[in-house]
Design a protein around this motif. Structure first.
Motif, PDB file in Angstrom:
ATOM      1  N   UNK A  63      -5.475   6.532   2.608  1.00 33.33           N
ATOM      2  CA  UNK A  63      -5.802   4.821   2.482  1.00 33.33           C
ATOM      3  C   UNK A  63      -6.274   4.327   3.653  1.00 33.33           C
ATOM      4  N   UNK A  67      -1.775  14.735  -9.140  1.00 33.91           N
ATOM      5  CA  UNK A  67      -1.889  14.079  -7.754  1.00 33.91           C
ATOM      6  C   UNK A  67      -0.767  14.372  -6.808  1.00 33.91           C
ATOM      7  N   UNK A 123      13.307  -1.167  -0.314  1.00 34.58           N
ATOM      8  CA  UNK A 123      12.761  -2.011   0.457  1.00 34.58           C
ATOM      9  C   UNK A 123      12.761  -3.468   0.172  1.00 34.58           C
ATOM     10  N   UNK A 171       2.790   6.950  -5.147  1.00 40.65           N
ATOM     11  CA  UNK A 171       2.218   7.129  -6.360  1.00 40.65           C
ATOM     12  C   UNK A 171       1.162   8.517  -6.147  1.00 40.65           C
ATOM     13  N   UNK A 172       0.226   8.286  -5.236  1.00 39.06           N
ATOM     14  CA  UNK A 172      -0.649   9.437  -4.839  1.00 39.06           C
ATOM     15  C   UNK A 172      -0.047  10.555  -4.574  1.00 39.06           C
ATOM     16  N   UNK A 173       1.313  10.749  -4.185  1.00 42.61           N
ATOM     17  CA  UNK A 173       1.991  11.918  -3.970  1.00 42.61           C
ATOM     18  C   UNK A 173       2.213  12.509  -5.287  1.00 42.61           C
ATOM     19  N   UNK A 174       2.424  11.631  -6.152  1.00 48.05           N
ATOM     20  CA  UNK A 174       2.797  12.204  -7.536  1.00 48.05           C
ATOM     21  C   UNK A 174       4.516  12.058  -7.809  1.00 48.05           C
ATOM     22  N   UNK A 175       4.949  10.786  -6.948  1.00 50.49           N
ATOM     23  CA  UNK A 175       6.327  10.547  -7.247  1.00 50.49           C
ATOM     24  C   UNK A 175       6.304   9.925  -8.739  1.00 50.49           C
ATOM     25  N   UNK A 200      -0.157   0.071   6.973  1.00 48.50           N
ATOM     26  CA  UNK A 200       0.894  -0.303   5.486  1.00 48.50           C
ATOM     27  C   UNK A 200       1.081   0.749   4.505  1.00 48.50           C
ATOM     28  N   UNK A 201       0.295   1.974   5.034  1.00 40.50           N
ATOM     29  CA  UNK A 201       0.332   3.129   3.914  1.00 40.50           C
ATOM     30  C   UNK A 201       1.737   4.002   4.067  1.00 40.50           C
ATOM     31  N   UNK A 253       8.312  17.773  -4.534  1.00 38.57           N
ATOM     32  CA  UNK A 253       7.890  17.468  -6.033  1.00 38.57           C
ATOM     33  C   UNK A 253       7.144  18.795  -6.306  1.00 38.57           C
ATOM     34  N   UNK A 281      13.567   4.728  -4.750  1.00 36.52           N
ATOM     35  CA  UNK A 281      13.371   5.064  -3.642  1.00 36.52           C
ATOM     36  C   UNK A 281      12.474   4.355  -2.751  1.00 36.52           C
ATOM     37  N   UNK A 282      11.531   3.674  -3.242  1.00 37.31           N
ATOM     38  CA  UNK A 282      10.812   2.612  -2.605  1.00 37.31           C
ATOM     39  C   UNK A 282      10.789   1.423  -2.551  1.00 37.31           C
ATOM     40  N   UNK A 288       0.753  -1.391   0.053  1.00 37.39           N
ATOM     41  CA  UNK A 288       0.194  -0.110  -0.081  1.00 37.39           C
ATOM     42  C   UNK A 288       0.994   1.226   0.055  1.00 37.39           C
ATOM     43  N   UNK A 289       2.212   1.341   0.537  1.00 41.51           N
ATOM     44  CA  UNK A 289       2.964   2.426   0.565  1.00 41.51           C
ATOM     45  C   UNK A 289       3.270   2.709  -0.614  1.00 41.51           C
ATOM     46  N   UNK A 297       1.139  12.926 -12.632  1.00 39.66           N
ATOM     47  CA  UNK A 297       2.154  13.188 -11.630  1.00 39.66           C
ATOM     48  C   UNK A 297       2.146  14.688 -11.008  1.00 39.66           C
ATOM     49  N   UNK A 350       1.250   2.989  -3.291  1.00 38.81           N
ATOM     50  CA  UNK A 350       0.201   3.542  -3.823  1.00 38.81           C
ATOM     51  C   UNK A 350       0.082   4.951  -3.302  1.00 38.81           C
ATOM     52  N   UNK A 351       0.781   5.177  -1.958  1.00 40.83           N
ATOM     53  CA  UNK A 351       0.588   6.420  -1.179  1.00 40.83           C
ATOM     54  C   UNK A 351       1.913   7.203  -2.068  1.00 40.83           C
TER      55      UNK A 351
END
Ligand SMILES: Nc1ncnc2c1ncn2[C@@H]1O[C@H](COP(=O)(O)OP(=O)(O)OP(=O)(O)O)[C@@H](O)[C@H]1O
Ligand code: SF4
Ligand SMILES: [Mg+2]
Lengths: 319, 341
Positions: free
Chosen positions: B98, B90, A239, A222-226, B103-104, B121, A234-235, A216-217, B87, A219-220
């Motif tokens: 979420x 968003x 990890x 991507x939701x930031x616009x990374x 896990x977010x 960004x 980075x993610x 899920x992180x 990008x 998606x977090x």
């Protein structure tokens, strides 16, 4: 973190004790002892023989013998070689240095191969690149190392003549030349070991990347616009690399096992080769010592991987 | 289109690839959200709520998902942007919270790094300004000792605190649209109401719109201005929160609300809406997908292609289904009787 490391080191002691017991029992089970050769000697009477046994402590109860043995092993005394009539430790020492060279080189190759291959096939899973890489790992799992090493030796050593076919260094060299000659002799055996040894890590890394992708992180992020490349570097990759440290110990054990065959095939004077030689001539003190050292190396590998984990993973570092 | 309008979703269809075929998990949904408005989306598990939310944010895997229709945020169709253009939107103009706060967050990055990543960004802030802003955000979402939390890792925080951090990330660039996908299901009751209060405050303060996805009708009653009820990828009822609670029309809504009908007979009817949403490949694609769940109605009384129709001001219901149910306050009673013949 320090607490974890200290605890981890403490756990290592019972492991070492267990290992030493197993090796001791193994040594007891092996036929013959120092006095066996004396038995053949007509100049030594059975009484004298018994006297020698007594002097060497071989008539003591097993636990005393065990403690005596551990005591000398800790001081680096593994007894005398039957066949070379020198202390086992003298015999092993420079072989061990050679094996460590080989092991380190193989480890470097293992990760040089595993990181790009695992990351590529994890990121672009189910593409052609991934299929090729996964195909390679299946071959790596299926191919027996000694046959693979023979093929490598035959092609690159004998047919193409790119690499030396035996030894660990050319004689009479010093300084820089000595070093490069060493590395040159190492390359082919290390590469053979690594090409087979790396496949576990490649597969592990691949599945780790694929699993992290679904987290899920991500998606977090991507939701930031990374941007996508950064999501990976980075993610996801960061990890996924972490659990790789966990299989480092396993990798060390595999390489030790593999080095026994590879050293033999490449006539590389390391511990693995000495191990096989000694088994053939029934030089049991040497065999026991090498088993002990391999065991210690495996335990240290596992320790090292846990320590690396505890440094890079904040969940262990901060407790 | 009013100038308060923020998001316009028009006939969106989101299909997932299963094997070689695509199956729609969101099927022709049209909705809109205004500034300073909370639109709640309710519906049981598998009805496509998250699939819709992920479509708006563009978070679906593009190789396995097809999204048709238009999703306009401030007039810009975000569904047809390239990933790099998306990008820029968003994280800046829309943010998402979420369901699972545990896990977010990335377990290997500090809270500070995870907040400043978005600022880096979308703003021209210097590193120092980013830190100040991150600290400010943590205070804003009500995290005590924010300066300490900045350098902590997610595992050092409780679930409620982590959800606050997720909210801080989502609002870091003052987005005009906030999508909250079951933001409080994983949290206990007191923390739940704190988080909801926080969302309400943020909405008022920033004049932003919120899509709130939830199972919890208590949350809906407390938070929502309007409610969309989803079933099997479609909106079956859409109304302002008062009308929906007072006069739920679609039988599905009524069963969600567990309204108590007046006679024993009718009670049976309403409460036999059982079973689950069919899985995507098993979903009936012709005729009404709700048919299977009200088996007591004769086949010929169903509509061929039920549509969402406005039955009262701002109150939309799919099909005439509701008329076949017994509502004491309406003449629908006769209808039911007629159909029983
Ligand atoms: N990535 C995917 N690939 C294939 N099918 C999916 C995918 N994501 C969701 N689905 C399917 O789409 C349907 C809708 O799922 P969705 O997650 O949107 O439901 P939901 O309303 O959010 O449910 P919940 O309340 O459990 O979160 C389900 O049948 C689900 O199995
Ligand atoms: S009456 Fe209409 S909405 Fe109800 S099940 Fe039949 S077709 Fe569907
Ligand atoms: Mg969901």
């Amino acid at each position: 973190m320090w607490k974890f490391i200290v605890r981890r080191i403490i756990i290592m002691f019972p492991q070492l004790v267990l290992l030493s017991m197993i090796v001791f029992i193994l040594a007891q089970l092996m036929p013959g002892d120092v006095t066996s050769s004396l038995a053949m000697d007509p100049n030594v009477s059975p009484e004298q023989q018994e006297q020698i046994r007594e002097d060497l402590g071989l008539n003591e109860p097993w636990h005393t013998q065990y403690l005596n043995w551990v005591g000398s092993v800790v001081q680096g005394d593994f007894g005398h070689s039957f066949t070379h009539s020198v202390p086992v430790s003298d015999l092993i020492w420079h072989r061990m240095v050679n094996s460590i060279w080989l092991g380190v080189a193989a480890l470097i190759f293992v990760y040089m191969l595993a990181l790009p291959l695992g990351l590529i096939s994890g990121r672009w899973n189910d593409t052609i690149a991934d299929r090729l890489i996964t195909g390679y790992t299946y071959i790596g799992f299926a191919a027996p190392l000694f046959i693979f090493a023979l093929v490598m030796l035959f092609i690159f050593g004998f047919q193409l003549g790119w690499f030396p076919t035996g030894g660990s260094v050319d004689p009479g060299l010093t300084g820089w030349d000595f070093f490069t000659s060493k590395v040159y002799h190492l390359l082919l055996p290390a590469l053979s070991l690594a090409l087979i040894g790396t496949v576990t890590t490649v597969q592990y890394l691949r599945s780790e990347v694929i699993e992290t992708k679904q987290k899920e992180f991500i998606s977090t992020a991507r939701a930031k616009g990374v941007p996508e490349p950064k999501v990976y570097t980075n993610h996801i990759f960061r990890n996924s690399l972490l659990p790789i440290a966990a299989v480092f110990g396993y990798e060390v054990t595999t390489l030790i096992g593999g080095s026994i065959f590879v050293e033999q095939i490449f006539s590389y004077p390391g511990m693995g080769q000495l191990f096989l030689e000694s088994i053939q001539v029934r030089d049991f003190p040497v065999v026991t010592a090498i088993v002990m050292l391999f065991g210690v190396a495996a335990i240290l590998g596992a320790l090292l991987s846990d320590i690396i984990m505890s440094i890079v993973d904040p969940r262990i570092r901060i407790k | 289109m009013s100038d308060r309008s923020l998001l316009e979703i028009d006939n969106v269809q989101t299909s997932f690839r299963v094997g070689d075929s695509y199956y729609a998990a969101v099927d022709g949904v049209s909705l809109n959200v205004e500034r300073n408005e909370v639109l709640a989306i309710v519906g049981e598990s598998g009805s496509g709520k998250s699939a819709l939310a992920f479509s708006i944010m563009g978070l679906h895997n593009s190789h396995k998902t097809k999204i048709e229709g238009s999703i306009r945020l401030n007039g810009k169709d975000v569904n047809h942007l390239s990933t790099s253009e998306l990008n820029k939107v968003r994280g800046k103009d829309m943010g998402m919270i979420f369901q699972e706060p545990l896990t977010a967050l990335n377990p290997l990055k500090t809270i500070k790094d995870q907040i400043t990543e978005a600022l880096d960004l979308h703003t021209n802030f210097s590193a120092k300004q980013q830190n100040e802003r991150a600290l400010h955000l943590l205070n804003e979402v009500g995290i005590p000792r924010a300066d300490k939390v900045m350098n902590q890792y997610p595992h050092e925080l409780s679930g409620g605190m982590r959800q606050r951090v997720v909210i801080a990330i989502a609002i870091s660039c003052d987005p005009s649209l906030l999508i909250a996908d079951e933001p409080t299901t994983a949290l206990d009751a007191t923390i739940q109401s704190q988080i909801l209060d926080l969302l309400n405050e943020l909405k008022e303060e920033k004049d932003s719109g919120i899509i709130l996805i939830t199972h919890d009708l208590g949350v809906v009653a407390e938070m929502a201005d309007r409610v969309a009820v989803m079933y099997a990828g479609q909106v079956v009822e859409l109304a302002d929160v008062m009308s929906l609670f007072k006069q739920p029309k679609h039988p599905y809504t009524r069963s969600l609300l567990s309204s108590v009908p007046s006679t024993q007979d009718e009670k049976d009817m309403l409460h036999v809406i059982q079973g689950v949403v069919p899985s995507l490949p098993k979903m009936p694609r012709t005729g009404c997908r709700f048919k299977a769940r009200i088996p007591w109605m004769a086949d010929d009384t169903h509509e061929e292609n039920p549509e969402l129709r406005e039955v009262a001001d701002g109150h939309y219901v799919r099909c005439t289904c509701y008329k076949h149910f017994y509502f004491p306050e309406e003449e629908a009673e006769k209808d039911v009787a007629a159909h029983r013949e």
